[in-house]
Write an enzyme that holds these catalytic residues in place. Structure first.
Site, mmCIF file in Angstrom:
data_model
loop_
_atom_site.group_PDB
_atom_site.id
_atom_site.type_symbol
_atom_site.label_atom_id
_atom_site.label_comp_id
_atom_site.label_asym_id
_atom_site.label_seq_id
_atom_site.Cartn_x
_atom_site.Cartn_y
_atom_site.Cartn_z
ATOM 1 N N LYS A 191 0.864 -1.195 0.000
ATOM 2 C CA LYS A 191 0.000 0.000 0.000
ATOM 3 C C LYS A 191 0.891 1.233 0.000
ATOM 4 O O LYS A 191 1.415 1.651 1.037
ATOM 5 C CB LYS A 191 -0.876 -0.026 1.260
ATOM 6 C CG LYS A 191 -2.248 0.597 1.121
ATOM 7 C CD LYS A 191 -2.303 2.072 0.827
ATOM 8 C CE LYS A 191 -2.195 3.009 1.981
ATOM 9 N NZ LYS A 191 -1.972 4.401 1.545
ATOM 10 N N GLY A 249 1.804 5.022 13.232
ATOM 11 C CA GLY A 249 2.447 3.802 13.718
ATOM 12 C C GLY A 249 1.739 3.255 14.947
ATOM 13 O O GLY A 249 1.553 2.050 15.110
ATOM 14 N N GLU A 266 8.819 1.746 11.340
ATOM 15 C CA GLU A 266 9.925 2.709 11.178
ATOM 16 C C GLU A 266 9.283 4.082 11.175
ATOM 17 O O GLU A 266 8.556 4.412 10.237
ATOM 18 C CB GLU A 266 10.667 2.382 9.877
ATOM 19 C CG GLU A 266 12.082 2.896 9.880
ATOM 20 C CD GLU A 266 12.196 4.181 9.119
ATOM 21 O OE1 GLU A 266 12.209 5.240 9.787
ATOM 22 O OE2 GLU A 266 12.246 4.127 7.883
ATOM 23 N N CYS A 300 12.980 10.772 7.588
ATOM 24 C CA CYS A 300 12.805 10.421 9.008
ATOM 25 C C CYS A 300 14.112 10.606 9.768
ATOM 26 O O CYS A 300 14.098 10.881 10.957
ATOM 27 C CB CYS A 300 12.247 9.017 9.147
ATOM 28 S SG CYS A 300 13.126 7.835 8.150
ATOM 29 N N GLU A 399 9.210 16.854 15.548
ATOM 30 C CA GLU A 399 9.580 16.536 14.167
ATOM 31 C C GLU A 399 8.815 17.469 13.226
ATOM 32 O O GLU A 399 7.593 17.588 13.324
ATOM 33 C CB GLU A 399 9.228 15.085 13.836
ATOM 34 C CG GLU A 399 9.647 14.724 12.422
ATOM 35 C CD GLU A 399 9.436 13.248 12.101
ATOM 36 O OE1 GLU A 399 8.351 12.718 12.389
ATOM 37 O OE2 GLU A 399 10.370 12.648 11.536
HETATM 38 P P1 ADP Z 1 2.319 11.376 6.599
HETATM 39 O O1 ADP Z 1 1.622 11.916 7.813
HETATM 40 O O2 ADP Z 1 3.704 11.821 6.462
HETATM 41 O O3 ADP Z 1 1.523 11.484 5.329
HETATM 42 P P2 ADP Z 1 1.470 8.810 7.367
HETATM 43 O O4 ADP Z 1 2.092 8.129 8.515
HETATM 44 O O5 ADP Z 1 0.129 9.448 7.536
HETATM 45 O O6 ADP Z 1 2.514 9.833 6.848
HETATM 46 O O7 ADP Z 1 1.343 7.817 6.123
HETATM 47 C C1 ADP Z 1 2.207 6.785 5.802
HETATM 48 C C2 ADP Z 1 1.412 5.672 5.167
HETATM 49 O O8 ADP Z 1 0.433 5.200 6.094
HETATM 50 C C3 ADP Z 1 0.615 6.070 3.926
HETATM 51 O O9 ADP Z 1 0.634 4.986 3.015
HETATM 52 C C4 ADP Z 1 -0.786 6.285 4.476
HETATM 53 O O10 ADP Z 1 -1.804 6.122 3.507
HETATM 54 C C5 ADP Z 1 -0.854 5.209 5.514
HETATM 55 N N1 ADP Z 1 -1.837 5.437 6.585
HETATM 56 C C6 ADP Z 1 -2.285 6.618 7.069
HETATM 57 N N2 ADP Z 1 -3.176 6.419 8.068
HETATM 58 C C7 ADP Z 1 -3.298 5.070 8.228
HETATM 59 C C8 ADP Z 1 -4.047 4.218 9.106
HETATM 60 N N3 ADP Z 1 -4.852 4.721 10.026
HETATM 61 N N4 ADP Z 1 -3.895 2.882 8.981
HETATM 62 C C9 ADP Z 1 -3.054 2.360 8.068
HETATM 63 N N5 ADP Z 1 -2.334 3.103 7.213
HETATM 64 C C10 ADP Z 1 -2.437 4.446 7.284
#
Ligand code: ADP
Length: 496
Positions: A191, A249, A266, A300, A399
């Site tokens: 994904k 995370g 990570e 990161c 961050e």
């Molecule tokens: P950023 O805030 O820098 O955009 P994210 O941590 O939100 O980074 O996103 C990293 C990845 O996690 C992306 O592929 C995003 O679609 C996915 N993502 C965001 N929210 C969720 C969630 N609640 N569950 C699973 N995946 C998610």
């Protein structure tokens, strides 16, 4: 302005439909929905991509399960290695195409995107060497009965892996996770981030072309809540590997408890970079500037907290001003650009918010701090440096994920490690010195998964990468990641 001409293959790819890849078939999302991918340098839509949801997640996980329980499970290690080597060759052969897609959707300068494509091939090549070397052991057990007993261990693939990746290194993040998943004999549902799905689609086309069997790699483009969340919670996923924000995370870790899937994370960082007074100051300041401004600070491991010995503070600040001013800000498709746009308007809003709060909270703005005047469209921001002697402003502690450096001064080396470690994160740390003793003492004291001495952002597939504290769980790359994608089975044989 851009002088890099898009390859005909890229134009063709952009014009073609970008679908989900499930069980070896390219298909539209179950609900037929799409979403727009934007070029962050222009804020214009590049193209549309299939928008998956829970029904597609179910289908992709079922396909990954069928492939895992099917012939892929018994494929020889040599064959898995061969397919990975073929994939590496294909990545090399299509490197410019992949690089252009990365720059189009992420914004980074084309030279950096080319570096990303080249390193992706090398990472896959590293993992291609692993399948034939994943060994169990024979264990000298001592049964209470004294009966002769053979005990050996088998290393087995953990199963169906959900790989959820971010937008800052859209290709690298895919191969960091696909490499070990495929090397160990797992199957995958990938994904990519909603901001950067294009290079992932192209990569999966190359995976198909390399000859991986149907269902071994499945691709779900879509959003975090609609696609990522049901994938993280899915009862038939055995492992989840995630790179992204600490906030998400935490959600992933919680979602994984339903079926106790294995989790590797990570996450974020606020990495301390330390300049000792004996260092080669010009080199250290250049390293400090590159450590924060590389990839527009959207890394990161960004070197976002700089601790400079007070004796050399003025000199370092002068050098930082000079390096910041030397950046050519613009479209990543202009080959002279060294600093591209941030990935999205949302990211620009967050970084701008920090710049404002930094000033309000008493940090002194040394340079940058605004949007470049000559660039009307796109999500551009100047490389910026704060000095925060009190070390209390948000820009010194949180961050930012943008090209924003916060400098602190120090004089007492005994306090230094404690100050550097005073963060919820522990991803990376660095120091600049020629004093061997100080270097190794500090390297041992710093609570970080990577310590860089007289360098920054050096990563290598043979060396582990990951975080202490809230920067994550587990390690990527190296033999450590092989452990994360395998289960160890202990087999006892009574020989009496
Ligand atoms: P950023 O805030 O820098 O955009 P994210 O941590 O939100 O980074 O996103 C990293 C990845 O996690 C992306 O592929 C995003 O679609 C996915 N993502 C965001 N929210 C969720 C969630 N609640 N569950 C699973 N995946 C998610």
């Amino acid at each position: 302005m851009s002088d890099v001409q898009l390859l005909p293959a890229v134009r063709e790819f952009l014009a073609s439909p970008k679908r989900l890849f499930i069980g070896g078939q390219w298909q539209d999302a179950a609900k037929g929905r799409h979403f727009a991918v934007e070029n962050p340098a222009t804020a214009q839509t590049i193209c549309q991509v299939a928008d998956g949801d829970e029904a597609d997640v179910d289908a992709a996980v079922a396909a990954a399960r069928a492939a895992f329980e099917g012939p892929w499970r018994w494929e020889t290690p040599a064959r898995r290695g061969y397919l990975l080597f073929r994939l590496a060759e294909l990545i090399d052969a299509h490197a410019e195409e992949l690089a252009q897609l990365i720059t189009l959707e992420n914004g980074k300068p084309i030279a950096n995107a080319r570096g990303e494509a080249a390193s992706a091939a090398n990472i896959i090549r590293y993992f291609a060497g692993w399948p034939t070397k994943i060994e169990g052991s024979t264990v000298p057990v001592s049964p209470a009965s004294g009966a002769p007993m053979l005990n050996y261990t088998l290393r087995e693939p953990v199963g169906v892996c959900a790989l959820i990746v971010p937008w800052n290194f859209p290709l690298t993040m895919c191969v960091w996770k696909l490499g070990p998943a495929l090397a160990t004999g797992c199957t995958a549902v990938l994904k990519p981030a909603e901001q950067t799905p294009l290079v992932a689609v192209r990569l999966v086309q190359l995976i198909e072309q390399a000859g991986f069997p149907a269902g071994v790699v499945n691709l779900l483009t879509g959003f975090g809540m609609r696609t990522g969340a049901p994938l993280a919670a899915h009862a038939d996923v055995d492992k989840i590997a995630f790179t992204g924000s600490t906030q998400v995370g935490r959600l992933i870790a919680q979602a994984a408890t339903g079926n106790m899937k294995k989790v590797s994370l990570e996450l974020g960082g606020k990495s301390p970079n330390i300049i000792l007074p004996d260092a080669d100051i010009a080199r250290a300041a250049k390293g400090a500037a590159d450590g924060i401004f590389y990839n527009q600070g959207q890394v990161c491991t960004a070197a976002s907290r700089l601790y400079v010995h007070e004796k050399v503070l003025d000199q370092v600040l002068d050098e930082l001003r000079r390096h910041a001013a030397a950046h050519v800000i613009g479209s990543g498709l202009n080959s002279s650009t060294t600093l591209g746009p941030l990935v999205s308007e949302r990211q620009l809003g967050m970084v701008s918010g920090y710049l404002q709060r930094g000033v309000e909270e008493g940090a002194e703005l040394i340079c940058g701090g605004k949007r470049p005047e000559h660039l009307e469209h796109g999500h551009f921001i100047e490389p910026s440096v704060f000095l925060d002697r009190a070390e209390r402003a948000c820009v010194a502690r949180e961050e930012i994920f943008g090209p924003v450096l916060t400098v602190m001064s120090w004089s007492d080396v005994d306090e230094l490690a404690q100050r550097a470690n005073d963060s919820p994160y522990g991803l990376a740390a660095g120091l600049w010195t020629n004093d061997l003793r100080a270097a190794h003492r500090l390297a041992a004291q710093l609570k970080a998964g990577s310590v860089w001495i007289n360098c920054w952002n050096v990563v290598d597939p043979a060396s582990p990468f990951g975080g202490y504290k809230q920067s994550g769980w587990g390690r990527e790359m190296s033999k450590h990641v092989i452990d994360a994608y395998t289960e160890t089975k202990s087999v006892f044989v009574d020989l009496a």
